[in-house]
Scaffold this motif. Structure first.
Motif, PDB file in Angstrom:
ATOM      1  N   UNK A   1       0.835  -1.201   0.000  1.00 19.21           N
ATOM      2  CA  UNK A   1       0.000   0.000   0.000  1.00 19.21           C
ATOM      3  C   UNK A   1       0.866   1.246   0.000  1.00 19.21           C
TER       4      UNK A   1
ATOM      5  N   UNK B   1      -5.069  -4.717   2.678  1.00 23.69           N
ATOM      6  CA  UNK B   1      -6.097  -3.868   2.062  1.00 23.69           C
ATOM      7  C   UNK B   1      -7.445  -4.003   2.777  1.00 23.69           C
ATOM      8  N   UNK B   2      -8.145  -2.873   2.890  1.00 25.20           N
ATOM      9  CA  UNK B   2      -9.458  -2.896   3.554  1.00 25.20           C
ATOM     10  C   UNK B   2     -10.477  -3.695   2.743  1.00 25.20           C
TER      11      UNK B   2
ATOM     12  N   UNK C   1      -3.086  -3.697  -1.639  1.00 25.27           N
ATOM     13  CA  UNK C   1      -4.024  -2.754  -2.262  1.00 25.27           C
ATOM     14  C   UNK C   1      -3.885  -2.765  -3.789  1.00 25.27           C
ATOM     15  N   UNK C   2      -2.755  -3.252  -4.285  1.00 24.76           N
ATOM     16  CA  UNK C   2      -2.522  -3.283  -5.738  1.00 24.76           C
ATOM     17  C   UNK C   2      -2.925  -4.648  -6.281  1.00 24.76           C
TER      18      UNK C   2
ATOM     19  N   UNK D   1       4.504   4.254  -7.504  1.00 26.22           N
ATOM     20  CA  UNK D   1       5.560   3.461  -6.886  1.00 26.22           C
ATOM     21  C   UNK D   1       6.232   2.658  -7.996  1.00 26.22           C
TER      22      UNK D   1
ATOM     23  N   UNK E   1      -0.223  -1.613 -12.138  1.00 26.96           N
ATOM     24  CA  UNK E   1      -1.258  -1.956 -11.159  1.00 26.96           C
ATOM     25  C   UNK E   1      -1.894  -0.670 -10.636  1.00 26.96           C
ATOM     26  N   UNK E   2      -3.154  -0.797 -10.232  1.00 21.99           N
ATOM     27  CA  UNK E   2      -3.837   0.349  -9.618  1.00 21.99           C
ATOM     28  C   UNK E   2      -4.305  -0.077  -8.230  1.00 21.99           C
ATOM     29  N   UNK E   3      -4.322   0.848  -7.290  1.00 27.84           N
ATOM     30  CA  UNK E   3      -4.690   0.453  -5.921  1.00 27.84           C
ATOM     31  C   UNK E   3      -6.200   0.539  -5.697  1.00 27.84           C
ATOM     32  N   UNK E   4      -6.619   0.109  -4.524  1.00 28.94           N
ATOM     33  CA  UNK E   4      -8.043   0.011  -4.178  1.00 28.94           C
ATOM     34  C   UNK E   4      -8.776   1.334  -4.346  1.00 28.94           C
ATOM     35  N   UNK E   5      -8.130   2.439  -3.983  1.00 36.77           N
ATOM     36  CA  UNK E   5      -8.761   3.758  -4.053  1.00 36.77           C
ATOM     37  C   UNK E   5      -8.586   4.415  -5.420  1.00 36.77           C
TER      38      UNK E   5
ATOM     39  N   UNK F   1      -3.313   5.621  -6.603  1.00 42.69           N
ATOM     40  CA  UNK F   1      -1.869   5.332  -6.643  1.00 42.69           C
ATOM     41  C   UNK F   1      -1.621   4.239  -7.675  1.00 42.69           C
TER      42      UNK F   1
ATOM     43  N   UNK G   1       1.193   1.421  -9.272  1.00 44.73           N
ATOM     44  CA  UNK G   1       2.426   0.650  -9.076  1.00 44.73           C
ATOM     45  C   UNK G   1       2.910   0.215 -10.448  1.00 44.73           C
TER      46      UNK G   1
END
Lengths: 113, 113
Positions: free
Chosen positions: A15, A80-81, A87-88, B4, B60-64, B67, B69
């Motif tokens: 994250x 991750x929540x 999260x990725x 990242x 990659x894309x995060x949960x939100x 961000x 990667x």
């Protein structure tokens, strides 16, 4: 300050979070990752609700001294929540669409009551 | 948007950079990581001066969805303008001081003329 969180065992990036000075000091004191929530405007120890705390194994600073890298042991295996390990959890496929690459480890409905 | 950057082969975190929409589109088109320099307020293809470009292997894309990667092949082996492999070349020791953990791979004076 942005903080990249990496699994110390697998090397997976888990994250991106943020720290202010207070969060940083708290992290050093407790050995458990504590961040500054920009949306909630408060400190949060990662895992305070879910129990999935992050034990800090190593701390790195970048060349410009404006980004931190934490290597952590992720208790419970998922950062991750959404219940995913990282999260990725979505990767771009050959058509330019982001696709989930692995299922969640836990059910968020069960963990965050 | 923060990005990242991780070495696709070793899993080492190399740096944190930023992209705007234009940088993101350029990265997709060329397959070479292009960022938005916040200090210089312009697009820069990583490696445009040093030759140490980053070939994008996965996104990659995060949960939100705030961000990114990137997993990259780092040409030349070093991502940092200091000549180090990674921008995170300093690690906190037992006394709380950051210490260089590995020497640079190249001499910045030779590379950036």
């Amino acid at each position: 300050m942005p903080v990249i969180v990496q699994d110390a065992e697998t090397g997976d990036v888990l994250m991106l979070a943020y720290m202010n000075e207070e969060a940083y000091q708290k992290t050093l004191e407790t050995g458990k990752a504590t961040y500054w929530s920009r949306s909630r405007q408060k400190l949060w120890m990662k895992g305070e609700s879910s129990g999935n705390v992050q034990e800090v194994k190593a701390i790195y600073i970048d060349c410009d001294e404006d980004t931190i890298l934490l290597k952590v042991h992720q208790v419970g295996g998922a950062a991750c929540h959404t219940g995913h390990r990282s999260c990725f959890y979505r990767k771009m496929d050959g058509q330019g669409a982001f696709r989930e690459i692995e299922p969640p480890i836990f059910d968020p409905k069960e963990v965050y009551k």
